[in-house]
Every structure is written in C-alpha cells, then in structure tokens.
Design an enzyme around this catalytic site. Structure first.
Site, PDB file in Angstrom:
ATOM      1  N   LYS A   1      66.999  47.570 118.030  1.00 35.01           N
ATOM      2  CA  LYS A   1      68.335  46.988 118.161  1.00 35.01           C
ATOM      3  C   LYS A   1      68.631  46.556 119.593  1.00 35.01           C
ATOM      4  O   LYS A   1      67.967  46.963 120.548  1.00 35.01           O
ATOM      5  CB  LYS A   1      69.391  47.976 117.658  1.00 35.01           C
ATOM      6  CG  LYS A   1      69.401  48.071 116.135  1.00 35.01           C
ATOM      7  CD  LYS A   1      70.576  48.855 115.599  1.00 35.01           C
ATOM      8  CE  LYS A   1      70.627  48.744 114.077  1.00 35.01           C
ATOM      9  NZ  LYS A   1      71.727  49.548 113.497  1.00 35.01           N
TER      10      LYS A   1
ATOM     11  N   ARG B   1      65.748  55.292 110.150  1.00 38.83           N
ATOM     12  CA  ARG B   1      65.585  54.009 109.448  1.00 38.83           C
ATOM     13  C   ARG B   1      64.903  53.051 110.417  1.00 38.83           C
ATOM     14  O   ARG B   1      65.461  52.732 111.469  1.00 38.83           O
ATOM     15  CB  ARG B   1      66.938  53.457 109.004  1.00 38.83           C
ATOM     16  CG  ARG B   1      66.867  52.138 108.245  1.00 38.83           C
ATOM     17  CD  ARG B   1      68.251  51.662 107.840  1.00 38.83           C
ATOM     18  NE  ARG B   1      68.189  50.408 107.104  1.00 38.83           N
ATOM     19  CZ  ARG B   1      68.172  49.189 107.651  1.00 38.83           C
ATOM     20  NH1 ARG B   1      68.218  49.070 108.986  1.00 38.83           N
ATOM     21  NH2 ARG B   1      68.112  48.108 106.907  1.00 38.83           N
TER      22      ARG B   1
END
Length: 280
Positions: free
Chosen positions: A221, A255
C-alpha cells in the site's frame, strides 16, 4: 474459531489470505487475472504457497477507482468462483464485495464464502441482513467516506477511539441479525492519512479488547512507498516488515499479494513466540 461451510477456522496461529484481483484497475496487479487460465493459475499459486484463504475481488476500491455496476461485478465474479470451486473444492474463499446482492448470489450459487466488506455495511443497508441470512463469516472493515472520497483530507479527533466506536456500534447491529463470526479490519488506507495508518499499526493491540480476530491489509500500500519512495512494485520488503509488526501487535490474518513471504513471516513470528514461552 469461526465456521465457513464445512470448514472450522481457528486463529491459534495467524492466517494468510492471498489476494486474487479479477479487476482491470487494481493498484498493484490490475489486469493480470482476467481470464480463466490466469485466474486458476493464480489460485493454484496462492494455495501452493500455503495460504489459508483466497480473497477474490471484482471491484477495485483503490482511491478514486471507477465505479463498477452490480451486473459487471457479478459477471466477473461468478465464472471465477465457479472455476476455483471446481478445481479446488476444499479452498476457503472470501468474496471482496460491499453489495449484499452480490454476496447472496455468490453464496447461494457456489456455497459458503467469507464476505469481506470494505464498507463495514455503510454502503449497503441490506448487507448485515444478508450475512445473517446466509450464515457466513463477515469481515467488517472501517472506512471513512467512500472509495471516491475517502482520501480527501480525512480527519479524526481521536483516531483509535473513533474506529473502535464504529466497530462496537456495528458489531451490535450485526448481532441483531445473528451474525457472530466477525473479523475486524481497521482499514489501512481507507480514509486515513499516512500518519493515521502508522498510528493504527502501532496501536493495533488496542483492538484486541473487542475480542474478535483482526485482519491487517498492508500489502504494497501507499503508506509504504509514499514514505520510503518507490512504487507498489518495490514495496515487498516494506510489506514484510509491517506484516511482522502487525503480528507482534495482535493481527490474526495477513491479507497479502505475496503469499510465500507472508507465510514465512508467520512462521518466524511463531518461532519467536515459542522461544519466549520456553523461558516463562
């Protein structure tokens, strides 16, 4: 422990959830898995690297992503889920959707799946009712705003307290529909500044008093590459570092795009824990 169809999922050891984006525009791997051969190859890779769950998404929720109609989301998801179910019938699947109609169609047609809702039920008032009806596990993520608006100067008076309040209120609503198998995701990057993301990670353990498993979705991210420099493609090392911190601070699920590295992270963390306990 939670139940997903015939599967009992326990969290004594943290789990790894492998991401399978069947979208043309996801921030890291968009467009890589848009035909059956590529989808099955990716699913096989995720499972062969020892992931516990495959998370399938057909609607990119990166900041500013284009809207996708319900029909298009279903038309992307249904063939993918069908193929994976046929090829890997024992795989535990998670469906990344905020639409109750999609959740109902997929579960009713292809069997029990975890529902992974990036909106925590805020984008579809029928989601909690649907999950209760389907009797499937539910991942409730915190988001401030929508994928289109969430990064427009997000502000909190008390970040952790406000996220915990969101969870507490919505857990109460879920319980009215008989939903007990709930996983919490604080929503890294969803209505948070870079500093907010690192505060959540540093204080992740504070969510443990809600007595539910915590999912950490940090993989590649912007909180990594906007701080270190680079791009999503160069953010694997940063992802692994933050995954280890999230495990240390109580995460039950990672995740990730990179399953092998996350599984190794879990194994190393468990080894460290076992040595700590041996000296108690």
């Amino acid at each position: 422990m939670i139940k997903c169809g015939n599967h009992s999922i326990n969290f004594e050891t943290p789990l790894v959830m492998g991401i399978l984006n069947i979208t043309p525009d996801s921030f890291f791997d968009g467009g890589n898995y848009t035909n059956e051969k590529a989808i099955l190859k990716r699913a096989e890779e995720i499972l062969s690297e020892d992931a516990d769950i495959i998370d399938i998404g057909a609607f990119s929720t990166r900041p500013g992503a284009n809207d996708v109609s319900e029909v298009e989301e279903y038309c992307r998801l249904a063939p993918a889920v069908k193929s994976i179910r046929n090829e890997f019938p024992q795989a535990i699947l998670s469906i990344d959707t905020f639409r109750s109609s999609i959740a109902k169609k997929i579960v009713n047609e292809f069997g029990a799946c975890i529902i992974n809702d990036i909106s925590g039920g805020t984008l579809d008032d029928e989601m909690f009712h649907a999950v209760g009806e389907l009797k499937v596990p539910y991942i409730m993520m915190h988001i401030k705003g929508t994928p289109q608006s969430m990064q427009q100067n997000p502000y909190y008076d008390d970040l952790i307290a406000e996220i915990k309040k969101f969870f507490t209120e919505r857990i109460g609503k879920l319980s009215m529909y008989g939903v007990k198998d709930v996983i919490l995701d604080p929503g890294f990057g969803f209505g948070k500044t870079l500093e907010h993301n690192y505060e959540i990670l540093a204080r992740l353990i504070e969510f443990s008093d809600l007595n539910l498993p915590i999912l950490a979705g940090l993989s590649r991210k912007s909180m990594i590459y906007k701080y270190l420099g680079g791009t999503p493609d160069t953010s694997l090392n940063g992802t692994t570092a933050l995954n280890m911190i999230s495990l240390e601070n109580g995460a039950s699920i990672l995740r990730v795009h990179d399953v092998k590295e996350a599984v190794e992270c879990v194994r190393l963390h468990e080894m460290i824990k076992s040595q700590q306990y041996s000296f108690l």
